[in-house]
Design a protein around this motif. Structure first.
Motif, PDB file in Angstrom:
ATOM      1  N   ALA A  16       0.834  -1.207   0.000  1.00 51.53           N
ATOM      2  CA  ALA A  16       0.000   0.000   0.000  1.00 51.53           C
ATOM      3  C   ALA A  16       0.866   1.253   0.000  1.00 51.53           C
ATOM      4  O   ALA A  16       0.594   2.213  -0.726  1.00 51.53           O
ATOM      5  CB  ALA A  16      -0.910  -0.004   1.214  1.00 51.53           C
ATOM      6  N   ASP A  30       1.864  19.928  -6.918  1.00 50.67           N
ATOM      7  CA  ASP A  30       1.266  21.255  -6.750  1.00 50.67           C
ATOM      8  C   ASP A  30       2.125  22.118  -5.827  1.00 50.67           C
ATOM      9  O   ASP A  30       1.655  23.093  -5.272  1.00 50.67           O
ATOM     10  CB  ASP A  30      -0.177  21.158  -6.242  1.00 50.67           C
ATOM     11  CG  ASP A  30      -0.253  20.593  -4.849  1.00 50.67           C
ATOM     12  OD1 ASP A  30       0.754  20.027  -4.398  1.00 50.67           O
ATOM     13  OD2 ASP A  30      -1.311  20.714  -4.212  1.00 50.67           O
TER      14      ASP A  30
ATOM     15  N   LEU B  12      -4.879   0.831   1.302  1.00 49.84           N
ATOM     16  CA  LEU B  12      -4.780   1.521   0.010  1.00 49.84           C
ATOM     17  C   LEU B  12      -5.707   2.736  -0.019  1.00 49.84           C
ATOM     18  O   LEU B  12      -5.360   3.819  -0.485  1.00 49.84           O
ATOM     19  CB  LEU B  12      -5.153   0.545  -1.113  1.00 49.84           C
ATOM     20  CG  LEU B  12      -4.872   1.039  -2.516  1.00 49.84           C
ATOM     21  CD1 LEU B  12      -3.381   1.256  -2.702  1.00 49.84           C
ATOM     22  CD2 LEU B  12      -5.368   0.037  -3.542  1.00 49.84           C
ATOM     23  N   VAL B  15      -4.224   5.585   1.886  1.00 52.00           N
ATOM     24  CA  VAL B  15      -3.190   6.264   1.096  1.00 52.00           C
ATOM     25  C   VAL B  15      -3.825   7.180   0.061  1.00 52.00           C
ATOM     26  O   VAL B  15      -3.422   8.327  -0.116  1.00 52.00           O
ATOM     27  CB  VAL B  15      -2.270   5.226   0.420  1.00 52.00           C
ATOM     28  CG1 VAL B  15      -1.328   5.912  -0.564  1.00 52.00           C
ATOM     29  CG2 VAL B  15      -1.465   4.481   1.459  1.00 52.00           C
ATOM     30  N   LEU B  16      -4.871   6.650  -0.589  1.00 49.02           N
ATOM     31  CA  LEU B  16      -5.538   7.460  -1.615  1.00 49.02           C
ATOM     32  C   LEU B  16      -6.196   8.701  -1.025  1.00 49.02           C
ATOM     33  O   LEU B  16      -6.209   9.756  -1.637  1.00 49.02           O
ATOM     34  CB  LEU B  16      -6.574   6.619  -2.367  1.00 49.02           C
ATOM     35  CG  LEU B  16      -5.960   5.556  -3.283  1.00 49.02           C
ATOM     36  CD1 LEU B  16      -7.022   4.656  -3.845  1.00 49.02           C
ATOM     37  CD2 LEU B  16      -5.170   6.198  -4.413  1.00 49.02           C
ATOM     38  N   ILE B  19      -3.548  11.161  -0.573  1.00 52.07           N
ATOM     39  CA  ILE B  19      -3.201  11.748  -1.867  1.00 52.07           C
ATOM     40  C   ILE B  19      -4.227  12.806  -2.247  1.00 52.07           C
ATOM     41  O   ILE B  19      -3.894  13.913  -2.652  1.00 52.07           O
ATOM     42  CB  ILE B  19      -3.183  10.661  -2.969  1.00 52.07           C
ATOM     43  CG1 ILE B  19      -2.054   9.684  -2.694  1.00 52.07           C
ATOM     44  CG2 ILE B  19      -2.988  11.287  -4.346  1.00 52.07           C
ATOM     45  CD1 ILE B  19      -2.196   8.405  -3.464  1.00 52.07           C
ATOM     46  N   THR B  22      -3.634  15.852  -0.400  1.00 53.82           N
ATOM     47  CA  THR B  22      -2.418  16.608  -0.699  1.00 53.82           C
ATOM     48  C   THR B  22      -2.428  17.198  -2.092  1.00 53.82           C
ATOM     49  O   THR B  22      -1.567  17.960  -2.450  1.00 53.82           O
ATOM     50  CB  THR B  22      -1.165  15.712  -0.562  1.00 53.82           C
ATOM     51  OG1 THR B  22      -1.379  14.572  -1.388  1.00 53.82           O
ATOM     52  CG2 THR B  22      -0.904  15.307   0.852  1.00 53.82           C
ATOM     53  N   THR B  23      -3.411  16.829  -2.910  1.00 55.71           N
ATOM     54  CA  THR B  23      -3.408  17.334  -4.287  1.00 55.71           C
ATOM     55  C   THR B  23      -4.641  18.158  -4.610  1.00 55.71           C
ATOM     56  O   THR B  23      -5.099  18.180  -5.725  1.00 55.71           O
ATOM     57  CB  THR B  23      -3.315  16.173  -5.293  1.00 55.71           C
ATOM     58  OG1 THR B  23      -4.388  15.276  -5.011  1.00 55.71           O
ATOM     59  CG2 THR B  23      -2.004  15.470  -5.210  1.00 55.71           C
ATOM     60  N   THR B  24      -5.190  18.805  -3.586  1.00 53.22           N
ATOM     61  CA  THR B  24      -6.358  19.642  -3.863  1.00 53.22           C
ATOM     62  C   THR B  24      -5.944  20.878  -4.651  1.00 53.22           C
ATOM     63  O   THR B  24      -4.860  21.399  -4.471  1.00 53.22           O
ATOM     64  CB  THR B  24      -7.039  20.090  -2.555  1.00 53.22           C
ATOM     65  OG1 THR B  24      -6.018  20.415  -1.651  1.00 53.22           O
ATOM     66  CG2 THR B  24      -7.924  19.023  -1.981  1.00 53.22           C
TER      67      THR B  24
END
Lengths: 278, 592
Positions: A16, A30, B12, B15-16, B19, B22-24
């Protein structure tokens, strides 16, 4: 069975985490001023279109023939290796710096100019699309520039070095409310200085956005004219402090081939692993 | 293995989620107009314009093209176009007076646009106090600009006016209706003498020569009265009640010669209106009007003309009887409009007053909570007034009207429904049968407990529960499968449904030892017994696995025997023995 059980959890966690890392690095960055960031605040276009080289640390500057290079430094905060930067300039290097007010004030002090942050400059008449970008007049032969989130500084003894200033319609948003208030000064304000040190000089722009992807187009001509054909180095020492971004930058420099191979290998391994489970 | 593979998915997913966080993307900037900023710029530009500084023109050229958003755009453009027009006129030196005047007239019209723009900016500024102060400054500069334009045109006129005239009486300012005599030399061949409102060039009147001698011809022109001024629609050209009149001589060759510019000063009526701000329904409204002169006026109530009056010097008291003037409950507007006279311009004085309602004195007995046996609730209305009242009681499903005579008590039986507990909104409207009373509206929310319905429901519930207690399993199965009766039900599906429902019993409900055995199986990572397996069948199956050592198998077998005794024998084994064995198995597993 017990052994099998004890292995499954760490193995799942490991898979994971690896999957997460790969997905994170595969997603667009970003982080502001990152050469791997192709969004508005990144330096991806500067890196690609000007064929720039990435510097992970300013210590690496000592290995370059300063007079033959132009260094672009854009930082959100923190002054790193001022000695190396000064030495690069004194040896004839050209530095173009912009970024957060904290960084620029620190840089100016490092160069012997006492500066204080006054506030962000707004200009409705010379604003671009009402998004905080303004057109700025320069005294340079290289033409005018467009700045995003510009700010002005109180400079002690360096006003004669000012090469860029806002229009007569601009004002300093002292309280940061985004509106003009009666006590806020209205008129022209310095937005950039050029300082000579040794054989080189530093062009400092008082803005958060100057050579980012979002404003590179209107400023490309100014940049090309200023660097006069010298190869461009991009300082990524601040960005490289983030391990994920460093991984992105390293993979990015390989044109993405290694990265794609790694990603495919991982996906195949994952499929094989689950197939054997069944 | 299946259980363990599920661990991967939450990891998983976590983690997603990280992500995703952190990617807004970046936030968008909202378009907005900084009105105070635009007002400051306008003030600066006007400051330059009043001083004739060309920086004002340069600034206006940039500002007029700025992207000012929303409905301010048109006003913004017309205001700065007017300022640019002003600069254009300043640059013109060789214009004829009429052209110059017409250009200046356009500027004067444009100054109104600038005033309107400044007012709008002031209204939408985020700092009202600052905007107010700036508006004062802008208005002062606008007045300065207006004076400049007037002066400019006057100078231009003077340059082309004849000086060969005589005026009687010669004054700076004339009174409305006052006659001015103008004598022009006979060699200037004049057809008529004409008076124009300035700077609109609207002709007010003309005059033929009254008398001529050997040297001069005399003409008489009376200055427009206030009534005339309003009739001709010239009031908007007044600046602080002063009208400028241009006197022109129309020559026999058809051309015009400017003769004289005069100013006429008008008055506003000197009247004060004093009245209460609040009256009760039915009360007489007393309006005191203090007048310094004789004025004809009309009185309007809520936009409708109520009466015509003449005020004399002194105080006039108007008593407005509610029988004749129908006041509206709440806010009402009273307007006293003084008509224009010879010297006085028309003017309206507007006052707002509130008419408060008067309700019949009525008491209503209705609490927040009520008990009923029959489903009906009695509502009592006590009329403490002298007039009879109609009461309308409405609960949404029930409505009844009763009349309660003055000084009496009336009762209404409200049907509250058949539910054991009910929330009810009761709306009561009370109107008097006569007199100046307003309708009294009362609205209450109450909870009603129907005791009889509660008892009946409890009894039915108890009966149903006792009836169902022995048929619980079949009832639940029937209940769950009932909704699927239109679907094809396979035997396998029915088995699964029943086995799921009966799961607690299969797991050895009531046997703590069996539960311990299951816990042991789970902690050792061995698969759990299937629905169709006995404990022994399950044990035989798992004991074939090489991962279980002989010691563990022996201990598990002992545990199984105790569990069986606990499940099926009348004399149950002690639980401590099972717990000890449970610990032994776990210790043995840890050692291996």
């Amino acid at each position: 069975m017990l052994l099998a059980k004890s292995r499954v959890i760490p193995l799942s966690t490991l898979i994971a985490v690896i999957a997460g890392l790969l997905v994170i690095t595969s997603l667009p960055s970003d982080l502001p001023y990152s050469a791997a960031n192709s969004g508005a605040g990144g330096l991806h276009r500067l890196y690609e279109e000007l064929g720039a080289r990435v510097l992970y640390s300013l210590k690496d500057l000592s290995g370059y023939d300063a007079a033959g290079y132009a260094l672009i430094v854009a930082r959100r905060g923190g002054l790193e290796n001022m000695v190396g930067l000064k030495s690069f300039v004194e040896r004839g290097g050209l530095v173009i710096a912009y970024g957060s007010p904290d960084y620029i004030v620190g840089l100016l002090r490092g160069l012997g100019v006492n500066a204080t942050f006054k506030g962000y400059v707004r200009d409705v008449m010379f604003g671009v699309d009402n998004q905080g970008y303004i057109v700025v007049n320069t005294t340079s032969r290289c033409g005018n520039i467009v700045l995003g989130n510009p700010y002005t500084l109180e400079l002690e003894g360096a006003l004669e070095n000012s090469f860029a200033h806002s229009s007569m319609f601009s004002y300093v948003d002292l309280n940061g409310n985004g509106f003009y208030d009666l006590e806020e000064p209205l008129g022209q304000f310095p937005l950039g200085v050029s300082i000579t040190s040794g054989n080189g000089h530093v062009i400092i722009v008082f803005a958060k956005n100057f050579l980012d992807n979002s404003v590179l187009d209107p400023n490309k001509q100014f940049l090309k004219c200023t660097v006069e054909g010298r190869p461009v180095l991009i300082d990524q020492s601040e960005v490289a402090g983030n391990p994920l971004e460093l991984l992105r930058l390293v993979l990015y420099k390989q044109d993405g081939h290694a990265y794609i191979t790694l990603m495919l290998a991982f996906i195949l391994a994952l499929v094989a692993y689950f197939a054997s489970w069944k | 293995m299946k259980r363990n593979s599920r661990l991967f998915l939450p990891l998983l997913f976590s983690v997603l989620v990280i992500i995703a966080n952190t990617t807004t993307g970046s936030t968008s900037t909202k378009d907005r107009v900084d009105c105070l900023y635009l007002l400051v710029l306008l003030d600066k530009v006007l400051d330059y314009a009043v001083r004739g500084d060309p920086v004002g023109e340069l600034m206006s050229k940039y500002i007029v093209n700025a992207g000012v958003f929303g409905d301010l755009h048109d006003l913004h453009v017309s205001a700065y176009t007017a300022i640019l027009d002003y600069y254009r006129v300043l640059h013109v030196t060789s214009e004829t007076p009429f052209n110059l005047t017409s250009g200046a007239y356009r500027i004067l019209e444009g100054l109104n646009d600038i005033g309107g723009y400044a007012s709008r900016l002031s209204a939408c500024s985020h700092d009202a106090e600052a905007a107010k102060a700036l508006s004062v400054s802008v208005n002062a500069k606008l007045r300065g600009l207006r004076d400049l334009v007037y002066a400019l045109i006057k100078v231009s006129y003077r340059a082309r006016f004849t000086d060969a005239y005589q005026v009687r009486p010669l004054k700076d300012t004339y009174l409305p209706g006052e006659v001015v005599e103008i004598a022009i030399p006979r060699e200037i061949r004049v057809e008529t003498m004409e008076a124009y409102a300035w700077p609109s060039f609207l002709r007010i009147r003309d005059s033929l020569p009254r008398e001529c001698n050997e040297v001069y011809c005399a003409y008489e022109l009376s200055m427009p009265t206030a009534m005339e001024l309003e009739h001709l629609g010239l009031r908007r050209y007044l600046i602080e009640q002063v009208l400028t009149v241009g006197i022109f001589a129309k020559l026999l060759n058809g051309s015009y010669l400017g003769v004289y510019l005069v100013t006429v000063k008008y008055d506003l009526p000197r009247v004060q209106v004093d009245m209460p701000s609040t009256v009760k329904r039915g009360d007489i409204l007393e309006v005191k009007v203090l007048s310094e002169d004789f004025y004809n006026a009309s009185l309007r109530l809520n936009g409708f003309e109520a009466l015509n009056i003449t005020f004399k010097p002194g105080t006039t008291v108007l008593t407005l009887d509610p029988v004749h003037y129908n006041y509206t409950l709440g806010l009402n507007t009273l307007e006293i409009c003084v008509n224009a006279s010879i010297r006085t311009l028309s003017h309206c004085y507007s006052r707002v007053f509130t008419v408060e309602p008067v309700h019949p004195r009525v008491g209503i007995s209705l609490g927040d909570f009520a008990l009923t046996w029959s489903g009906f609730l009695t509502l009592t209305i006590s009329n403490m007034d002298v007039v009879d009242v109609h009461a309308v009681v409405d609960t949404g499903v029930f409505k009844q009207t009763i009349t309660v005579p003055g000084g009496c008590i009336g009762q209404v039986n409200i049907f509250t429904g058949i539910l054991p507990v009910q929330g009810l909104n009761v709306n009561i409207g009370i109107t008097a049968t006569r007199g100046p009373y307003d309708e009294l509206k009362v609205s209450r929310s109450i909870y009603v407990v129907n005791v009889a319905a509660t008892i009946i429901l409890t009894l039915v519930s108890v009966l149903l529960s006792s009836f169902m207690s022995s048929r619980e399993k079949s009832f639940i199965v029937a209940l769950i499968t009932a909704w699927k009766r239109y679907m094809p039900v396979s035997v396998r599906h029915a088995e699964l449904e029943v086995s799921r429902l009966l799961k607690p019993y299969k797991l050895g409900l009531g046997s703590h030892v069996a539960l311990l055995y299951y816990e042991l199986v789970r902690r050792l990572g061995i698969r759990m017994p299937q629905v169709h397996e006995t404990l022994r069948e399950h044990f035989m199956e798992i004991s074939r696995s090489p991962s279980l050592t002989l010691t563990l198998k022996k201990l598990m077998w002992k545990m199984l025997l105790i569990a069986e005794r606990d499940l099926y024998y009348s004399k149950r084994p002690p639980l401590e023995e099972a717990r000890r064995l449970y610990e032994d198995v776990l210790n043995a597993a840890r050692k291996e």
